[in-house]
Design an enzyme around this catalytic site. Structure first.
Site, PDB file in Angstrom:
ATOM      1  N   GLN A 265      -9.656  -3.679  -4.137  1.00 49.93           N
ATOM      2  CA  GLN A 265     -10.982  -3.205  -3.754  1.00 49.93           C
ATOM      3  C   GLN A 265     -11.980  -3.544  -4.854  1.00 49.93           C
ATOM      4  O   GLN A 265     -13.070  -4.073  -4.598  1.00 49.93           O
ATOM      5  CB  GLN A 265     -10.954  -1.687  -3.525  1.00 49.93           C
ATOM      6  CG  GLN A 265     -12.311  -1.112  -3.192  1.00 49.93           C
ATOM      7  CD  GLN A 265     -12.859  -1.677  -1.892  1.00 49.93           C
ATOM      8  OE1 GLN A 265     -12.170  -1.639  -0.880  1.00 49.93           O
ATOM      9  NE2 GLN A 265     -14.065  -2.197  -1.908  1.00 49.93           N
TER      10      GLN A 265
ATOM     11  N   ARG B 263       0.886  -1.176   0.000  1.00 52.21           N
ATOM     12  CA  ARG B 263       0.000   0.000   0.000  1.00 52.21           C
ATOM     13  C   ARG B 263       0.915   1.214   0.000  1.00 52.21           C
ATOM     14  O   ARG B 263       1.692   1.420   0.942  1.00 52.21           O
ATOM     15  CB  ARG B 263      -0.916  -0.016   1.215  1.00 52.21           C
ATOM     16  CG  ARG B 263      -1.606   1.312   1.429  1.00 52.21           C
ATOM     17  CD  ARG B 263      -2.789   1.219   2.341  1.00 52.21           C
ATOM     18  NE  ARG B 263      -3.905   0.571   1.669  1.00 52.21           N
ATOM     19  CZ  ARG B 263      -5.168   0.657   2.074  1.00 52.21           C
ATOM     20  NH1 ARG B 263      -5.482   1.342   3.146  1.00 52.21           N
ATOM     21  NH2 ARG B 263      -6.147   0.069   1.405  1.00 52.21           N
TER      22      ARG B 263
ATOM     23  N   ARG C 273     -13.646  -8.612   0.414  1.00 58.39           N
ATOM     24  CA  ARG C 273     -12.197  -8.359   0.278  1.00 58.39           C
ATOM     25  C   ARG C 273     -11.423  -9.630   0.660  1.00 58.39           C
ATOM     26  O   ARG C 273     -10.434  -9.985   0.028  1.00 58.39           O
ATOM     27  CB  ARG C 273     -11.758  -7.210   1.206  1.00 58.39           C
ATOM     28  CG  ARG C 273     -12.341  -5.842   0.876  1.00 58.39           C
ATOM     29  CD  ARG C 273     -11.809  -5.277  -0.418  1.00 58.39           C
ATOM     30  NE  ARG C 273     -10.351  -5.180  -0.446  1.00 58.39           N
ATOM     31  CZ  ARG C 273      -9.636  -4.159   0.039  1.00 58.39           C
ATOM     32  NH1 ARG C 273     -10.241  -3.130   0.560  1.00 58.39           N
ATOM     33  NH2 ARG C 273      -8.312  -4.150  -0.061  1.00 58.39           N
TER      34      ARG C 273
ATOM     35  N   HIS D  54      -6.723   1.127  -7.008  1.00 56.54           N
ATOM     36  CA  HIS D  54      -7.042   0.261  -5.862  1.00 56.54           C
ATOM     37  C   HIS D  54      -7.691  -1.016  -6.399  1.00 56.54           C
ATOM     38  O   HIS D  54      -8.884  -1.276  -6.198  1.00 56.54           O
ATOM     39  CB  HIS D  54      -7.984   1.001  -4.898  1.00 56.54           C
ATOM     40  CG  HIS D  54      -8.071   0.395  -3.534  1.00 56.54           C
ATOM     41  ND1 HIS D  54      -7.384  -0.741  -3.164  1.00 56.54           N
ATOM     42  CD2 HIS D  54      -8.796   0.763  -2.442  1.00 56.54           C
ATOM     43  CE1 HIS D  54      -7.670  -1.036  -1.901  1.00 56.54           C
ATOM     44  NE2 HIS D  54      -8.521  -0.150  -1.443  1.00 56.54           N
TER      45      HIS D  54
ATOM     46  N   ASP E  90     -17.023   7.025  -2.483  1.00 58.77           N
ATOM     47  CA  ASP E  90     -15.806   6.911  -1.666  1.00 58.77           C
ATOM     48  C   ASP E  90     -15.533   8.288  -1.075  1.00 58.77           C
ATOM     49  O   ASP E  90     -16.122   9.298  -1.520  1.00 58.77           O
ATOM     50  CB  ASP E  90     -14.632   6.453  -2.566  1.00 58.77           C
ATOM     51  CG  ASP E  90     -13.333   6.282  -1.799  1.00 58.77           C
ATOM     52  OD1 ASP E  90     -13.361   6.137  -0.556  1.00 58.77           O
ATOM     53  OD2 ASP E  90     -12.252   6.301  -2.451  1.00 58.77           O
TER      54      ASP E  90
ATOM     55  N   CYS F 127     -16.295   1.711  -0.557  1.00 53.78           N
ATOM     56  CA  CYS F 127     -15.134   0.878  -0.208  1.00 53.78           C
ATOM     57  C   CYS F 127     -14.786   0.961   1.266  1.00 53.78           C
ATOM     58  O   CYS F 127     -14.108   0.081   1.781  1.00 53.78           O
ATOM     59  CB  CYS F 127     -13.949   1.266  -1.077  1.00 53.78           C
ATOM     60  SG  CYS F 127     -13.439   2.972  -0.853  1.00 53.78           S
TER      61      CYS F 127
HETATM   62  N1   CP Z   1     -11.307  -0.133   1.482  1.00 57.06           N
HETATM   63  C1   CP Z   1     -10.084  -0.225   2.019  1.00 57.06           C
HETATM   64  O1   CP Z   1      -9.085  -0.426   1.329  1.00 57.06           O
HETATM   65  O2   CP Z   1     -10.031  -0.106   3.368  1.00 57.06           O
HETATM   66  P1   CP Z   1      -8.722   0.078   4.234  1.00 57.06           P
HETATM   67  O3   CP Z   1      -8.126   1.413   3.875  1.00 57.06           O
HETATM   68  O4   CP Z   1      -9.176   0.019   5.655  1.00 57.06           O
HETATM   69  O5   CP Z   1      -7.762  -1.035   3.903  1.00 57.06           O
HETATM   70  N1  NVA Z   2      -9.669   6.748  -2.015  1.00 56.74           N
HETATM   71  C1  NVA Z   2      -9.401   6.282  -0.672  1.00 56.74           C
HETATM   72  C2  NVA Z   2      -9.642   4.817  -0.561  1.00 56.74           C
HETATM   73  C3  NVA Z   2      -9.442   4.265   0.821  1.00 56.74           C
HETATM   74  C4  NVA Z   2      -9.646   2.789   0.874  1.00 56.74           C
HETATM   75  C5  NVA Z   2      -7.974   6.621  -0.300  1.00 56.74           C
HETATM   76  O1  NVA Z   2      -7.083   6.477  -1.134  1.00 56.74           O
HETATM   77  O2  NVA Z   2      -7.746   7.060   0.825  1.00 56.74           O
END
Ligand code: CP
Ligand code: NVA
Length: 309
Positions: free
Chosen positions: A138, A108, A297, A135, A229, A269
């Site tokens: 997701q 991440r 997920r 992502h 989101d 998400c």
């Molecule tokens: N939707 C998602 O990726 O959640 P987190 O940021 O908690 O991993």
């Molecule tokens: N768009 C959001 C998604 C979180 C799961 C972010 O990048 O923070």
């Protein structure tokens, strides 16, 4: 559907063909049924997945960790302060060294170039657990949830209302590959990435999905799936207040759900900011599939891990 995904990285939905994504989703459905029946597979004993995270997470971290354990393997969490990817040590060196210890990396990151660098310099599969651009994990779970509710993807229309961010970008690519129509509705100035949009529109020629972007909220009327989101993603905390002004009217609320198709489901998400991009009554209401989406997920990523590791 039989596919061989061993050794493959997954940075984007566009890395896989429609058949490959279908195979992941079919295995995910099988694994979900097996888990509900109390069965598990120990196919990945002796394998370790590194979770290399530059940003916080609930779902991605926990679902990868549990998935790996339920496959008989191990997961090792490496948080932002531990490795210092690109700060304490270069992406190239981190990738080279990690490849000597673990069998896969779920990362991440902020810049998408970091996950690309992990692929370039490492020897093990890399899974994008969110970058500023995409992502994909997701959206695998999202596609699984839509299939679960409607029995298909093709011919349905998902309308995403909100910020043109990593999730919006991945939804367009996921729809383009699998045949799900995707419309991204954003305020002017907050459109999805132009390069990803044109890539998705080109890919959609094969699946015949319609991939559209607009600033007109009327596009949400009649949607089969309403998706939103957060307005400010991780790393955008400094512009969150300013963005809130620009997104007035973009809340997925009971009125917007009422104007969607009668059978519409709502996805998010998570994490959610109630009263901003979605109201809590919608998130917890009868048309919400958000909690199944979060659960999926686990199943979708377990299937992905089972196939690439
Ligand atoms: N939707 C998602 O990726 O959640 P987190 O940021 O908690 O991993
Ligand atoms: N768009 C959001 C998604 C979180 C799961 C972010 O990048 O923070």
């Amino acid at each position: 559907m039989k596919v061989d995904l061993r050794g493959r990285s997954f940075l984007s939905l566009a890395d896989f063909t429609a058949d490959e994504i279908t195979a992941v989703l079919e295995l995910a459905e099988e694994l979900k049924r097996e888990r509900a029946a109390g069965a598990r597979r120990d196919t990945h004993a002796g394998k370790t997945l590194a979770l290399l995270f530059q940003k916080p997470s609930l779902r991605t971290r926990v679902s990868f960790d549990v998935a790996m354990h339920e496959l008989g393997g191990d997961a090792l969490y490496l948080g932002p302060d531990e490795v210092g990817v690109g700060k304490r040590e270069s992406v190239a060196d981190v990738a080279t060294v990690l490849s000597r210890y673990v069998h896969g990396v779920a990362a991440r990151v902020f810049g998408h170039d970091v996950v690309e660098g992990l692929v370039e310099y490492g020897d093990v599969p890399v899974i994008n657990g969110l970058s500023d651009l995409l992502h994909p994990c997701q959206v695998l779970a999202d596609l699984m949830t839509v299939r679960e509710r409607f029995g298909k993807l093709e011919g349905l229309t998902l309308v995403y209302v909100g910020d043109g961010n990593n999730v919006a970008n991945s939804l367009m690519l996921g729809g383009a590959v699998t045949g799900l129509n995707v419309t991204i509705v954003t305020p002017a100035g907050f459109e999805a990435d132009a390069g990803v949009t044109s890539r998705a529109q080109k890919l959609a020629a094969n699946s015949r999905a319609k991939i559209a972007v607009t600033n007109d909220l009327a596009a949400a009327n009649g949607a089969d799936v309403l998706y939103t989101d957060v307005w400010a993603s991780m790393g955008e905390e400094d512009v969150a207040a300013e963005k809130k002004q620009a997104f007035a009217g973009f809340t997925v609320d009971a009125d917007m759900v009422a104007a969607a198709a009668p059978h519409a489901i709502v996805l998010h998400c998570l994490p959610a900011h109630y009263g901003e991009e979605i109201t809590e009554d919608v998130a917890r209401g009868p048309q919400s599939a958000i909690w199944d989406e979060a659960e999926n997920r686990l199943h979708a990523q377990k299937a992905l891990l089972a196939l690439v590791l």
